[in-house]
Design a protein around this motif. Structure first.
Motif, PDB file in Angstrom:
ATOM      1  N   ALA A   1       0.906  -1.202   0.088  1.00 17.56           N
ATOM      2  CA  ALA A   1      -0.016   0.099  -0.090  1.00 17.56           C
ATOM      3  C   ALA A   1       0.850   0.941  -0.126  1.00 17.56           C
ATOM      4  O   ALA A   1       1.764   1.332   0.828  1.00 17.56           O
ATOM      5  CB  ALA A   1      -0.877   0.038   0.922  1.00 17.56           C
ATOM      6  N   GLY A   2       0.942   2.188  -0.815  1.00 18.32           N
ATOM      7  CA  GLY A   2       1.453   3.422  -1.033  1.00 18.32           C
ATOM      8  C   GLY A   2       2.975   3.036  -1.447  1.00 18.32           C
ATOM      9  O   GLY A   2       3.903   3.957  -0.748  1.00 18.32           O
ATOM     10  N   GLY A   3       3.358   1.956  -1.706  1.00 15.47           N
ATOM     11  CA  GLY A   3       4.809   1.606  -2.016  1.00 15.47           C
ATOM     12  C   GLY A   3       5.278   0.874  -0.798  1.00 15.47           C
ATOM     13  O   GLY A   3       6.604   0.453  -1.043  1.00 15.47           O
ATOM     14  N   PHE A   4       4.492   0.681   0.080  1.00 17.88           N
ATOM     15  CA  PHE A   4       5.233  -0.029   1.203  1.00 17.88           C
ATOM     16  C   PHE A   4       4.667  -1.518   1.502  1.00 17.88           C
ATOM     17  O   PHE A   4       3.419  -1.746   1.295  1.00 17.88           O
ATOM     18  CB  PHE A   4       4.964   0.987   2.592  1.00 17.88           C
ATOM     19  CG  PHE A   4       5.557   2.091   2.698  1.00 17.88           C
ATOM     20  CD1 PHE A   4       6.793   2.206   2.813  1.00 17.88           C
ATOM     21  CD2 PHE A   4       5.065   3.287   2.363  1.00 17.88           C
ATOM     22  CE1 PHE A   4       7.571   3.454   2.882  1.00 17.88           C
ATOM     23  CE2 PHE A   4       5.383   4.412   2.241  1.00 17.88           C
ATOM     24  CZ  PHE A   4       6.976   4.552   2.317  1.00 17.88           C
ATOM     25  N   PRO A   5       5.495  -2.410   2.135  1.00 18.43           N
ATOM     26  CA  PRO A   5       4.831  -3.537   2.469  1.00 18.43           C
ATOM     27  C   PRO A   5       3.750  -3.609   3.501  1.00 18.43           C
ATOM     28  O   PRO A   5       3.894  -2.758   4.462  1.00 18.43           O
ATOM     29  CB  PRO A   5       6.124  -4.483   2.627  1.00 18.43           C
ATOM     30  CG  PRO A   5       7.108  -3.434   3.131  1.00 18.43           C
ATOM     31  CD  PRO A   5       6.915  -2.170   2.429  1.00 18.43           C
ATOM     32  N   ARG A   6       2.931  -4.373   3.350  1.00 16.38           N
ATOM     33  CA  ARG A   6       1.853  -4.732   4.552  1.00 16.38           C
ATOM     34  C   ARG A   6       2.362  -6.028   5.240  1.00 16.38           C
ATOM     35  O   ARG A   6       2.560  -6.886   4.591  1.00 16.38           O
ATOM     36  CB  ARG A   6       0.379  -4.583   3.985  1.00 16.38           C
ATOM     37  CG  ARG A   6       0.182  -3.423   3.348  1.00 16.38           C
ATOM     38  CD  ARG A   6      -1.099  -3.283   2.484  1.00 16.38           C
ATOM     39  NE  ARG A   6      -2.180  -3.414   3.871  1.00 16.38           N
ATOM     40  CZ  ARG A   6      -3.602  -3.774   3.586  1.00 16.38           C
ATOM     41  NH1 ARG A   6      -4.022  -4.011   2.246  1.00 16.38           N
ATOM     42  NH2 ARG A   6      -4.295  -3.997   4.683  1.00 16.38           N
ATOM     43  N   ILE A   7       2.076  -5.855   6.510  1.00 18.77           N
ATOM     44  CA  ILE A   7       2.246  -7.028   7.538  1.00 18.77           C
ATOM     45  C   ILE A   7       1.041  -7.509   8.308  1.00 18.77           C
ATOM     46  O   ILE A   7       0.232  -6.494   8.581  1.00 18.77           O
ATOM     47  CB  ILE A   7       3.508  -6.754   8.358  1.00 18.77           C
ATOM     48  CG1 ILE A   7       3.541  -5.739   9.350  1.00 18.77           C
ATOM     49  CG2 ILE A   7       4.891  -6.642   7.324  1.00 18.77           C
ATOM     50  CD1 ILE A   7       4.410  -5.284  10.290  1.00 18.77           C
ATOM     51  N   VAL A   8       0.777  -8.731   8.579  1.00 18.75           N
ATOM     52  CA  VAL A   8      -0.099  -9.079   9.620  1.00 18.75           C
ATOM     53  C   VAL A   8       0.208  -8.915  10.914  1.00 18.75           C
ATOM     54  O   VAL A   8       1.358  -9.329  11.291  1.00 18.75           O
ATOM     55  CB  VAL A   8      -0.700 -10.432   9.279  1.00 18.75           C
ATOM     56  CG1 VAL A   8      -1.770 -10.791  10.167  1.00 18.75           C
ATOM     57  CG2 VAL A   8      -0.992 -10.616   7.923  1.00 18.75           C
ATOM     58  N   MET A   9      -0.432  -8.218  11.688  1.00 18.80           N
ATOM     59  CA  MET A   9      -0.272  -7.884  13.221  1.00 18.80           C
ATOM     60  C   MET A   9      -1.374  -8.448  13.996  1.00 18.80           C
ATOM     61  O   MET A   9      -2.613  -8.138  13.575  1.00 18.80           O
ATOM     62  CB  MET A   9       0.208  -6.527  13.243  1.00 18.80           C
ATOM     63  CG  MET A   9       1.313  -5.819  12.577  1.00 18.80           C
ATOM     64  SD  MET A   9       1.892  -4.203  13.152  1.00 18.80           S
ATOM     65  CE  MET A   9       2.706  -4.599  14.861  1.00 18.80           C
TER      66      MET A   9
END
Length: 190
Positions: free
Chosen positions: A177-185
């Motif tokens: 999203a927005g060029g950044f990786p997403r992580i599950v928290m």
């Protein structure tokens, strides 16, 4: 003082999510990540708001609202993960079989950002999930390492926000999203 309550008052939800100028506009209404693609696409204009009005009248609110005095200033969408499209995602993994709830959207009105509203929204969303028996709450924020994120994509939240609320990283994703990786928290509640 910020107060967070279940989002069961449609008029207050509309302040945060509804169209600002044109009532017939097909704005998100925080439905893009709540509904399957076909249903989401089929709802246009005022039908989107009417769908949210229905959600606000159900036994379980569709999220939480933050208030400063009588003014609604923030929103967080939260629901059982199994009821959301993310449960069928090919880019965001399901970590295990726990019936977790997912925080999928955080929105703070301009003029109220930087005042701790997002942090209170996360706590309120966790509380709503806990009140409905969730064993844990997940979010899939960006892992932006404190770099600036385009506000259009900031609705998923930031890793640091969720870490401050006691969430820990439990999985990587292939989502960006927005060029950044997403992580599950996740934050365990039991």
């Amino acid at each position: 003082m910020i107060e967070v309550r279940p989002a069961d008052r449609f008029d207050d939800v509309a302040v945060l999510l509804g169209p600002k100028k044109n009532p017939d506009a097909s704005v998100c209404w925080c439905l893009s990540h709540r509904l399957d693609s076909k249903t989401n696409t089929s709802l246009t204009g005022p039908a989107r708001g009417e769908y949210v009005r229905d959600l606000c009248g159900r036994d379980t609110a569709p999220g939480v609202l933050a208030y400063l005095g009588p003014e609604p200033v923030g929103w967080a969408g939260v629901a059982p993960r199994r009821d959301l499209p993310i449960a069928r995602s090919r880019v965001v993994p399901t970590v295990d079989a726990q019936p977790v709830w997912s925080i999928f959207c955080i929105r703070v009105r301009p003029g109220y950002r930087g005042q701790g509203v997002a942090r209170e929204l996360v706590e309120g969303a966790v509380g709503l999930a806990r009140d409905h028996g969730a064993p844990a709450v997940e979010a899939v924020p960006v892992d932006n390492s404190a770099e600036k994120v385009n506000l259009t994509m900031a609705f998923v939240g930031f890793r640091s926000l969720f870490e401050q609320a006691g969430f820990v990283k439990v999985a990587d994703t292939t989502s960006v999203a927005g060029g950044f990786p997403r992580i599950v928290m996740r934050r365990q509640l039991d």
